[in-house]
Structures are given as structure tokens and as C-alpha cells.
Design an enzyme around this catalytic site. Structure first.
Site, PDB file in Angstrom:
ATOM      1  N   GLY A 399       1.967 -13.891 -12.584  1.00 32.85           N
ATOM      2  CA  GLY A 399       2.906 -13.423 -11.306  1.00 32.85           C
ATOM      3  C   GLY A 399       3.251 -11.705 -11.416  1.00 32.85           C
ATOM      4  N   VAL A 403       3.640 -12.914 -17.100  1.00 34.23           N
ATOM      5  CA  VAL A 403       1.684 -13.538 -17.071  1.00 34.23           C
ATOM      6  C   VAL A 403       2.188 -14.748 -18.178  1.00 34.23           C
ATOM      7  CG1 VAL A 403      -0.943 -13.591 -18.067  1.00 34.23           C
ATOM      8  CG2 VAL A 403       0.168 -11.793 -17.213  1.00 34.23           C
ATOM      9  N   VAL A 404       1.843 -16.331 -17.164  1.00 37.21           N
ATOM     10  CA  VAL A 404       1.759 -17.505 -18.265  1.00 37.21           C
ATOM     11  C   VAL A 404       0.329 -17.951 -18.654  1.00 37.21           C
ATOM     12  CG1 VAL A 404       2.581 -19.653 -17.939  1.00 37.21           C
ATOM     13  CG2 VAL A 404       3.371 -18.441 -16.594  1.00 37.21           C
ATOM     14  N   ASP A 511      19.556 -21.949  -5.951  1.00 40.88           N
ATOM     15  CA  ASP A 511      17.373 -21.831  -5.430  1.00 40.88           C
ATOM     16  C   ASP A 511      16.924 -22.773  -5.506  1.00 40.88           C
ATOM     17  OD1 ASP A 511      15.800 -20.325  -3.988  1.00 40.88           O
ATOM     18  OD2 ASP A 511      14.658 -19.645  -5.887  1.00 40.88           O
TER      19      ASP A 511
END
Length: 740
Positions: A399, A403-404, A511
Site C-alpha cells: 500500500g 507492506v503486507v 466505513d
């Protein structure tokens, strides 16, 4: 786990089907996380049988791996615990804290660890059990656990003290107990060993708080909270080990607390400037000399510790606690909790024992460094505390601010996602990340994506997150050929359950949208929804005024800026339910002009056009209408949604028609093909609160916008939770103070 064309969504029909036929049949309590169908217990039974079922069973629970916890006795009855999950939740509140079971109670073992308990019926009167999280069972003689005395009036034999000894002391416990003339009121500082900056606590020792060497060590363990376990050894700044209670009352005022690790850091016995500021207020005589030392004796080889050694920054404000707890547990422990007992006693300075854990000076979010660290391809130096417990793999998501990576727990082979947030990209906005993480710490629910663990280091924040691999809500609908009202009802049941839980904690999500609803597949093949992305979530302690959300799902009171609260989530859920049944939203703008969309939302006129709604039940339409009321007071709450007949099965039609919504969803929403079923879950994890700032949605100021609402004075300024943001038609947004 991918959704094939033949996949059916009957697994969302997870409520107790028996209740449609016998309203009193749901005596086994709350539904399971997957809300699988329960068998009806409504049968002809004798009074003796009914009486035995209601009789409470007294059992004792221990903490997995805790050799110092004597256990806690529970009275298990159907009236107190309607389900096994309710018992787990209560045990979590009682037994879980930052050190012990920080991820909550998820498993109950028999005392020998050979069997896992999965229902209340398996608990046997008078037996003992061990509570664990996700770690494997640790075999100990739990029934022989002993605790130090917390009351000065309780006598302790030398034999019992010998059993609970944490270190080899000079002289027998009886000798120490007989002669305590050396004990005088003294304030000492305990510093946790490890990399700097380090956590420090200040402790008052006197005849009421220092009953024995073992008890002082145990209280220091509670206060300092070593990640590696109990405090095994204490050293002075000269490197001399503290061997008995009398050593605390010598010339030394500062001590280094060490766990079971074999090696010490070379500079463990050197205080840096921030640590000196903490202890300077008590005018210690040894500070100046210790800070001038160039070398010190180390009780072990000068090597970096191979064990996890989390540290916390030390602040120079004595008497203040600066950190929020890492665990998302209830701030008020159960009265039966050992932690609450210690807190109660610590407040009684008159004649009872005082807990040392209550004298904490300062703390911060834990930071880690050390050997065994891995350097990823992005240049992240993953802490040893993470790599020792998890096997970190390739990058699966990237993103704007996070980081993933793939993450597999070594002991259980369970898959998680490691979210790494680069702090250099968040300068000036750190509070936004902290707000999101603090919310994640607090929430723990079967229909919410979980934060498993966190680690804060100077340059990055590491979050081990639950990885949901079944795609999002739209993926589930568009990839199936069979989809009915019952499936939509089950999905709303999952969503409303999550909302009810959040609202019970006064948390508003702000959201809720299909992209943030992920499909989780359980081991038995059933599926449920999990709500993720808490970037806009916040605590509600008064009216909120920040204009934020996703335009399609935003509530009218947000647009009108008259102040809003928890029920904006119900509005969003109502919009989603509408989409689930027809494939398009109830309020639609024209192109990029959002004026039309906002005007429709403010009007709140909900239509059910033909032929799209001809085969949908009146019960469903009634529920949607009540969820999309402009009048907030009249709008349904999450509890009312769950109690509605359409959600609890009573209002579902007998002859269900198949709903053809997949094509319309693809037409009205961006549901392009994803590389795999995990992509949606990774995308939700990769999103941070800072990403909400990158889109802007604005609207011309309409002086008549507020006319349908009660006049309320505008707030003089926005509260601290509202960094102002915004979007395009389907993206999450926040707006400035005057967004229209």
C-alpha cells in the site's frame, strides 16, 4: 478456497433453523462464530433431568504455561453461560492481560493436555482445566501451583516458600522471615534488560510490600512485563546479582531485571540520558558514577540475547503512565481476576498488602531489536521477536504506507499476514495510526478481522493480522449461480453481529462497505463475514462532526454536519442490504456529480422499483426501510436488526426465489477480476488511516441542507480524532472542516 461457479451460498444460512418451528428451542445460547445450526433441545424431560441440567458445575481453570497461578474456580451453569463461546469470553476478561494470554482464551485443555474441550457439556464437576490461546499446550503440574502471599496476615510455611522459590537465596526463608529488621521504606527503580530505550518502573519497598524475596520478584514480573517470561535474575549496576531480600536494602537503588535468557547485552548496566532523567528525581547517589563508566562487568558473555527482548522507551516524567495497553482487553478486570485483586489491594495503603505492580512509573509501546533479525527485500529489519515465532515470507500486498507479507506461525503452521508500517512515511500523522491500532487492540469478535500481535520498533510498526482468504462480499455473490434471500439474510446477520459488538464498546466504524466485508471459511466448510479496515473507526463519547466515509454508504446526518453517532453504521448496513437484494444502491448519483447523490441521501426516499424487487419479501423491504430512516432516533439499532424476523429466520419466505443480482453488481460497481481469492483480504490489511487522506470529495454549500434536522450549533473546532479527508464516488473519504 477459490469460489467456483458451482459454489452455493447456503453456508450463510447459519442461524438456528429449529427456532422457526419451536420458539423456545434456543436454550443452548448464543450462536457459534459461524452460526451453524444447533439441534433443538426441546424434548419431553423429567423435572429431575431439568434440575440436573441447571445445577452449576464447579471447575478450576489454570493459565497455560503459568506455573505461578493457583487457578480460579468457576461455577458453570446454563443460566450463567448460554454457550461455550460465552465462557471463553468471560475467561478472557478474567485471565488475560499483556503478559498472560494476551490474545485471549481460545482453547480449553484437560489438565493433562490430551483433550480439547469444545462444549460446556464436556466440563466435569470438580475437575481442573487449562486455558490457552493459540500456543501449544505446556505440560506442568498445574495443581501444585503456588502464589506468593498478598496479605500480611497470612502465614507461610518454609516448605511452601521453598516450592515457589524463583531464585537461590542466601539463607533459608525461615531465617529471612524471622529477622526483617533490615527492611525500611525504600524507593527502588527496576529497568528491563535489552536494547534501549528501555522500560523502567519505580517500586516502593517496605514491610507491607516486601514479605519475601520470591514475592518481590513476582511483583516485579507483574510490573516490568518481560516478553520472555518471569523475572529470573536482578543485577545492580555493578553487575552484582541480587540473591535475597536483604540485597534490595543495601546501597544500590537501581536494578536491572532479566528473564531466562542466557546472554546479556553489553551495555545493560549503562544508563543513557533518558534513563538518567527517570531516576534523577529521587537523587540517587550512584547515577553520576554509573553514567561515567566506560566499562562494566557483565554476568555473562557480551553477546546479543537470542531470546525475544522487547523494550520500551523511558520518559522523564515520574509518576505518569504514557502507553496504552498492547492487549485489547476490558479496562476493568473481573473481580475474580488476579490482576483486579492486586489493584484492589494496592489502593489499601492502611493495613493490607500493597502490590508493587501499581507503582509503575512510565512505559511506552514495546520496541525490539536483536540477533536473529531478518532483512526483507524492502530493507525492513524484522525483529527477532517476530522471526522466532513466525516464518515471514514474500510480499503479498503493497500500500501507500504499509507492506503486507506472508506470515506463518512456526508452532501451529497457521497463516497470518504481517503488516509493516514505515514510520518515516507517517511523520506528523502518527496519532492516526495509533488510533487505528488502539481500536484493533480492543476488539475481538468472530465477525471482525483480528489483530493477533504487534511489535513497535523505532523505524517500523509490525502488526500480525488475521488473513481472510475467501474474497470480499461482492466476490461471494458474483461467483455463485445460486443466491437467495436466505443467503442475504445470513450475511446481514454476520454484519449486524459485528456492529452490535462495536457499538457495545462505543466504537463507530464509519466505513462499512462491501469491500471491507471479507468471507472467512471455517474448518467445517461453513462461511461467515468478517469486518475489516478500522482506519476511520473511533470512540464515540459525544456528537462527531467529521465528514467521512464512502459517499454511496454515508448517512444523511454526516452530510448535514449536525453531529452524528453510532447509527451511521446502521445506515451503511441498510444500503448494503439493499444492494444484496437487487444489485444496485438505493441512492445513485449521475456521473461524477455527487450533488444528486447527496441530495437523495438527505431526502432519504427509499424506493423498491419493479421488476427488480417483485420477488423480494415484504419483510426484507420493511427492515431496509427501518435501517434507512433519516430520523436517527427512529432508525433501527443493531440489536433491533438482529431481532427482526427477516434476520432471525421467522420472516423469510417459504418458497425462496433465486436472486439475479450478480450482473447488476458488476454493472454498478467496480468488481473486476482479482489475481486470487486472497487479494481482497490483503488489500484491506494494506490500507491504513493515512490512505483515507488521499481522496477528496467536496460539495457546494447548501444552506438548506440542515433544514430537516434539529438546529445544533456547530462545534468550535473538530475533535482530535478528525484529521480531515475525502473521496470520489466509491472511495473512502474525509472532508475538511467546511467540505461543501
Amino acid at each position: 478456497m477459490s469460489f467456483g461457479r458451482d459454489m452455493e451460498l447456503e453456508h450463510f444460512d447459519e442461524r438456528d433453523k429449529a427456532q422457526r418451528y419451536s420458539r423456545g428451542s434456543r436454550v443452548n445460547g448464543l450462536p457459534s462464530p459461524t452460526h451453524s445450526a444447533h439441534c433443538s433441545f426441546y424434548r419431553t424431560r423429567t423435572l429431575q433431568t431439568l434440575s440436573s441440567e441447571k445445577k452449576a458445575k464447579k471447575v478450576r481453570f489454570y493459565r497455560n504455561g503459568d506455573r505461578y497461578f493457583k487457578g480460579i474456580v468457576y461455577a458453570i451453569s446454563p443460566d450463567r453461560f448460554r454457550s461455550f463461546e460465552a465462557l471463553l469470553a468471560d475467561l478472557t476478561r478474567t485471565l488475560s492481560d499483556n503478559v498472560n494470554l494476551p490474545q485471549g482464551v481460545r482453547t480449553i485443555y484437560t489438565i493433562d493436555g490430551l483433550k480439547k474441550i469444545s462444549s460446556l457439556d464436556q466440563l466435569v464437576e470438580g475437575e481442573s482445566y487449562v486455558c490457552g490461546s493459540i500456543e501449544p499446550f505446556k505440560k506442568l503440574e498445574y495443581t501444585k501451583n503456588v502464589n506468593p502471599n498478598w496479605s500480611v496476615n497470612v502465614k507461610t510455611t518454609s516448605a511452601s516458600r521453598a516450592v515457589s522459590s524463583l531464585a537461590t537465596a542466601k539463607g533459608s526463608p525461615s531465617e529471612v522471615r524471622e529477622n526483617k529488621d533490615f527492611i525500611r521504606p525504600k524507593l527502588v527503580t527496576i529497568i528491563r534488560s535489552g536494547v534501549k530505550p528501555r522500560k523502567a518502573v519505580r517500586i516502593l519497598l517496605n514491610k507491607k510490600t516486601a514479605h519475601s524475596f520470591e514475592q518481590v520478584l513476582t511483583d516485579i514480573t507483574d510490573a516490568i512485563k518481560l516478553d520472555s517470561g518471569v523475572v529470573k535474575r536482578l543485577y545492580t549496576l555493578d553487575g552484582k546479582q541480587v540473591m535475597c531480600l536483604q540485597d534490595f536494602f543495601g546501597d544500590d537503588d537501581i536494578f536491572i531485571a532479566c528473564g531466562p535468557e542466557k546472554f546479556r547485552y553489553q551495555d545493560d548496566f549503562l544508563l543513557d540520558e533518558s534513563e538518567c532523567r527517570v531516576v534523577k528525581s529521587t537523587s540517587y547517589t550512584k547515577i553520576a558514577s554509573s553514567s561515567r563508566r566506560s566499562t562494566t562487568k557483565s554476568p555473562g558473555p557480551s553477546r546479543r540475547s537470542k531470546s525475544p527482548a522487547s523494550t520500551s522507551s523511558v520518559n522523564g516524567t515520574p509518576g505518569s503512565q504514557l502507553s496504552t495497553p498492547r492487549s485489547g482487553k476490558s479496562p476493568s478486570p473481573s473481580p475474580t481476576s488476579p490482576g483486579s485483586l492486586r489493584k484492589q489491594r494496592s489502593s489499601q495503603h492502611g493495613g493490607s498488602s500493597t502490590s508493587l505492580a501499581s507503582t509503575k512509573v512510565c512505559s511506552s509501546m514495546d520496541e525490539n531489536d536483536g540477533p536473529g533479525e531478518e532483512v526483507s527485500e524492502e530493507g525492513f529489519q524484522i525483529p527477532a521477536t517476530i522471526t522466532e515465532r513466525y516464518k515471514v515470507g514474500r510480499t503479498i500486498g503493497d500500500g501507500n504506507f504499509a507492506v503486507v507479507k506472508e506470515c506463518v506461525e512456526r508452532s501451529t503452521a497457521r497463516e497470518y499476514a504481517l503488516k509493516i508500517i514505515k514510520k518515516s512515511k507517517c511523520r506528523g500523522k502518527e496519532h492516526m495510526i495509533q488510533n487505528e491500532v488502539s481500536i484493533l487492540r480492543r476488539v475481538k469478535h468472530p465477525n471482525i478481522v483480528l489483530l493477533i500481535e504487534e511489535m513497535d520498533v523505532p523505524t517500523e510498526l509490525y502488526l500480525v493480522m488475521e488473513l481472510v482468504k475467501g474474497g470480499d462480499l461482492f466476490d461471494a455473490i458474483t461467483s455463485t449461480n445460486k443466491y437467495t434471500e436466505r443467503d442475504a439474510s445470513g450475511m446481514l446477520y454476520n454484519l449486524a453481529s459485528a456492529i452490535k459488538y462495536l457499538h457495545s464498546l462505543n466504537i463507530v466504524h464509519r466505513d462499512i462497505k462491501p469491500e471491507n466485508l471479507l468471507v472467512y471459511e471455517h474448518q467445517d466448510g461453513s462461511k461467515s463475514l468478517k469486518l475489516g479496515d478500522f482506519g476511520l473507526a473511533t470512540i464515540v463519547d459525544g456528537p462527531l462532526y467529521t465528514v467521512c466515509g464512502t459517499p454511496t454508504y454515508v448517512a444523511p446526518e454526516i452530510i448535514a454536519e449536525t453531529g452524528y453517532g453510532l447509527k451511521v453504521d446502521i445506515w451503511a448496513a441498510g444500503v448494503i442490504t439493499y444492494i444484496l437484494l437487487c444489485g444496485f444502491p438505493p441512492f445513485r448519483g449521475s456521473g461524477d456529480d455527487q450533488e444528486v447523490l447527496f441530495d437523495q441521501i438527505l431526502m432519504g426516499q427509499v424506493d423498491f422499483p419493479s421488476p427488480y424487487w417483485d420477488n423480494v419479501s415484504d419483510s426484507a423491504k420493511e427492515l431496509i426501510t427501518m435501517m434507512l430512516l433519516v430520523d436517527v432516533d427512529q432508525r433501527f439499532s443493531a440489536v433491533q436488526v438482529l431481532e427482526h424476523p427477516w434476520v432471525n429466520d421467522d420472516g423469510l419466505p417459504e418458497n425462496e426465489h433465486q436472486l439475479s443480482v450478480a450482473g447488476k453488481i458488476k454493472k454498478h460497481f467496480n468488481t473486476g477480476p482479482k489475481p486470487n481469492s486472497t487479494a481482497a483480504g490483503v488489500s484491506v490489511i494494506a490500507t491504513t488511516a493515512l490512505d483515507k487522506e488521499r481522496q477528496v470529495f467536496r460539495r457546494r454549500r447548501n444552506q438548506d441542507v440542515r433544514s430537516r434536522y434539529k438546529a445544533q450549533p456547530a462545534p468550535p473546532e473538530l475533535n482530535s480524532e478528525s484529521e480531515d479527508y475525502s473521496p470520489s464516488s466509491s472511495e473512502t473519504v474525509r472532508s475538511p472542516n467546511s467540505p461543501f
